[in-house]
Scaffold this active site. Structure first.
Site, PDB file in Angstrom:
ATOM      1  N   GLY A  93      35.122  36.289  46.009  1.00 33.20           N
ATOM      2  CA  GLY A  93      35.735  35.632  44.863  1.00 33.20           C
ATOM      3  C   GLY A  93      36.720  36.522  44.143  1.00 33.20           C
ATOM      4  N   GLY A  95      37.460  38.846  41.899  1.00 30.93           N
ATOM      5  CA  GLY A  95      36.715  39.826  41.118  1.00 30.93           C
ATOM      6  C   GLY A  95      37.547  40.550  40.097  1.00 30.93           C
ATOM      7  N   ARG A  96      38.864  40.505  40.242  1.00 36.85           N
ATOM      8  CA  ARG A  96      39.733  41.132  39.246  1.00 36.85           C
ATOM      9  C   ARG A  96      41.032  40.340  39.086  1.00 36.85           C
ATOM     10  NH1 ARG A  96      42.429  46.489  42.060  1.00 36.85           N
ATOM     11  NH2 ARG A  96      42.624  45.675  44.167  1.00 36.85           N
ATOM     12  N   ASP A 127      34.864  46.857  37.983  1.00 37.43           N
ATOM     13  CA  ASP A 127      35.253  46.767  36.578  1.00 37.43           C
ATOM     14  C   ASP A 127      36.342  45.725  36.336  1.00 37.43           C
ATOM     15  OD1 ASP A 127      37.572  47.991  37.546  1.00 37.43           O
ATOM     16  OD2 ASP A 127      37.060  49.963  36.758  1.00 37.43           O
ATOM     17  N   GLY A 128      36.911  45.172  37.414  1.00 39.28           N
ATOM     18  CA  GLY A 128      37.927  44.140  37.270  1.00 39.28           C
ATOM     19  C   GLY A 128      39.321  44.647  36.952  1.00 39.28           C
ATOM     20  N   ARG A 185      42.650  30.769  50.283  1.00 40.04           N
ATOM     21  CA  ARG A 185      42.509  31.669  51.435  1.00 40.04           C
ATOM     22  C   ARG A 185      41.580  31.046  52.482  1.00 40.04           C
ATOM     23  NH1 ARG A 185      42.775  36.916  48.578  1.00 40.04           N
ATOM     24  NH2 ARG A 185      43.540  36.428  46.489  1.00 40.04           N
ATOM     25  N   ASP A 259      39.290  36.950  53.800  1.00 40.30           N
ATOM     26  CA  ASP A 259      39.557  36.600  52.412  1.00 40.30           C
ATOM     27  C   ASP A 259      40.942  37.045  51.964  1.00 40.30           C
ATOM     28  OD1 ASP A 259      37.957  39.160  52.687  1.00 40.30           O
ATOM     29  OD2 ASP A 259      38.675  39.410  50.637  1.00 40.30           O
ATOM     30  N   ASN A 260      41.659  37.747  52.828  1.00 38.84           N
ATOM     31  CA  ASN A 260      43.043  38.135  52.534  1.00 38.84           C
ATOM     32  C   ASN A 260      44.054  37.362  53.372  1.00 38.84           C
ATOM     33  OD1 ASN A 260      42.193  40.067  50.683  1.00 38.84           O
ATOM     34  ND2 ASN A 260      42.096  41.692  52.207  1.00 38.84           N
ATOM     35  N   ASP A 269      47.853  39.785  49.216  1.00 38.73           N
ATOM     36  CA  ASP A 269      47.061  40.954  48.836  1.00 38.73           C
ATOM     37  C   ASP A 269      47.576  42.236  49.486  1.00 38.73           C
ATOM     38  OD1 ASP A 269      45.476  39.560  47.138  1.00 38.73           O
ATOM     39  OD2 ASP A 269      43.798  39.333  48.513  1.00 38.73           O
TER      40      ASP A 269
END
Length: 492
Positions: A93, A95-96, A127-128, A185, A259-260, A269
């Site tokens: 997902g 995440g950032r 930490d995003g 994606r 996922d990319n 990405d």
């Protein structure tokens, strides 16, 4: 294209929010503290109808640093899964990243996404944040690919701050604002590969918005398996042609996880990517890729493997395995058609002929054996019939290069045509400027000192990489022999 306008005049919405709530989480970005706009991209801004004045406004900086919403659209992060380095990683997902929404234009909608904008429910242990180093690389790379004519997401803006971010060392935070028709994606489909209802909703969403020609009906009713197969066929075609363009540009993605991979066939990405300097067929740009899974010469096979994972996720829709296999089967032919046509343009050949295969193989073998510069070996070839010296200077041992050149010139002479026109066409197919790692690193180091001029200089060159600019000779050269290599990894 709409007339340029202010942020307030944008027609904002969020088509992804029409999907069931399990597809995303509504979450606001964490704004950068004391944000600075390092660069804004007028080319990308024009795609959504923003003028130069809008890019200078405080509202634009606030939007691109996570401080305000796009109109009244609630930001969201999307859920997806994927295979990473060939291993199922489960739920991943955004995440950032935060999807601010989409802007509707007469030419279609563009999603606006922030990358590096703080934690989401999909951040896992992260930490995003994104650091300035990786953000400069992504910002420049997407525009470099656009300049080369390779399908890609776009970069609208780069914002930075002094917020500390801990990686191997303490760095500072930055946010890239990205544009794409969609950021869906392969991994979005993999995420719902166990659920017919959600997978059908995703299929309908993607087909309705970007692949309406793939919609199939039978007896007046939607034929879901046939529609899914037609979509897979088109994604296979787009992906094959995209990878052919990567190969011909000497571009290594570095982390071709499922996922990319874009469902629209875009380059998506930019992490540990690299444009090759000294050619090595098995070049691995990502220092985290210790097994060499994503080497340059492995990229076509990996793309096909990823398409198989996408196909597997469609079984839940009632697709038959043989039908899915048939959709994937044209990958090699599509790749080779695009690759050979592109290589013929780069070599100045009128068309690809079957007996050109030996010349092609020997070309790559020559470059590999002598570690010749990828970009300049193609670029200087256009003038080698008049003066072979600059091209031969790229090879430590000129004798094998001279022998190949003689064969090549004989092949080219047989097709006739105007020599000046052919040289001009070759220069339009072979860039002089690419985003070499050492150039990106110089821009990063300048930006870390608060100087964005090198970002702007590279952006200006890379948006038109085929036109030679006097005074910028150093930007066309590989790094000096004594210049340290720039290692890139998944943290890049």
């Amino acid at each position: 294209m709409a007339e340029p306008s202010s942020l307030a005049a944008l027609r904002a919405g969020c088509s992804f929010a029409s999907l069931p709530r399990g597809f995303y989480a509504q979450v606001d970005p964490r704004p950068l503290r004391g944000p600075r706009l390092l660069h804004a991209n007028p080319d990308a801004a024009a795609l959504i109808g923003l003028d130069a004045a809008a890019l200078r406004s405080p509202e634009f900086l606030a939007l691109c640093s996570g401080g305000v919403r796009l109109g009244d659209v609630p930001p969201l992060a999307t859920a997806y899964s994927g295979h990473q380095f060939g291993v199922w990683a489960g739920q991943l997902g955004d995440g950032r990243a935060h999807l601010l929404g989409d802007v509707r234009t007469p030419d279609g909608a563009w999603e606006i996404q922030l990358k590096g904008s703080g934690r989401t429910p999909y951040s896992r242990m992260g930490d995003g944040w994104a650091v300035l180093r990786s953000s400069v690389r992504e910002y420049l790379a997407s525009e470099a690919m656009a300049g080369l004519g390779i399908p890609t997401t776009r970069a609208l803006a780069l914002a930075a701050s002094d917020d500390p971010v801990v990686r191997e060392t303490v760095e500072t935070a930055a946010v890239v604002t990205r544009l794409a028709p969609s950021f869906v994606r392969f991994g979005h489909f993999e995420h719902w590969g166990h659920s017919h209802h959600e997978q059908k909703a995703l299929l309908d969403y993607v087909v309705d918005h970007w692949y309406p020609e793939c919609r199939e009906t039978a007896g007046g009713e939607a034929d879901v398996p046939a529609t899914a197969c037609r979509l897979l066929s088109e994604v296979t075609r787009r992906t094959a042609r995209l990878i052919a363009q990567w190969q011909l540009a000497g571009f290594c993605h570095g982390v071709m996880n499922t996922d990319n991979m874009s469902i629209l066939g875009l380059t998506l990405d930019y992490g540990p990517y690299g444009f090759m300097d000294a050619f090595q067929a098995d070049h691995v740009c990502n220092h985290s890729d210790t097994a060499g899974r994503y080497a340059w010469n492995a990229q076509p096979a990996v793309a096909r493997w990823n398409l198989y994972r996408l196909a597997g996720s469609l079984l839940v829709l009632g697709c038959e395995a043989p039908a899915l296999e048939a959709c994937l089967a044209p990958f090699e032919a599509e790749f080779l058609d695009a690759y050979r046509a592109g290589l013929a343009r780069k070599l100045g050949l009128d068309a690809w002929r079957p007996d050109d295969a030996a010349l092609e193989d020997d070309w790559w073998n020559l470059l590999h054996a002598q570690r010749a510069d990828f970009t300049l070996a193609f670029r200087r070839l256009s003038g080698a019939d008049r003066d072979a010296g600059p091209w031969l200077a790229l090879f430590a041992d000129p004798a094998p290069a001279r022998a190949w050149l003689d064969r090549y010139l004989a092949r080219r002479a047989g097709q006739g045509g105007d020599a000046a026109a052919r040289r001009a066409a070759m220069d339009r197919a072979n860039p002089l400027y690419v985003l070499r790692n050492h150039l990106a690193q110089r821009a990063i180091e300048a930006a870390q000192r608060g100087d964005a001029s090198e970002i702007d200089r590279l952006w200006s060159l890379l948006r038109d990489p085929y036109t030679e600019r006097p005074g910028f000779e150093s930007y066309a050269r590989p790094p000096d022999a004594g210049e340290p290599a720039v290692p890139v990894s998944c943290s890049s």
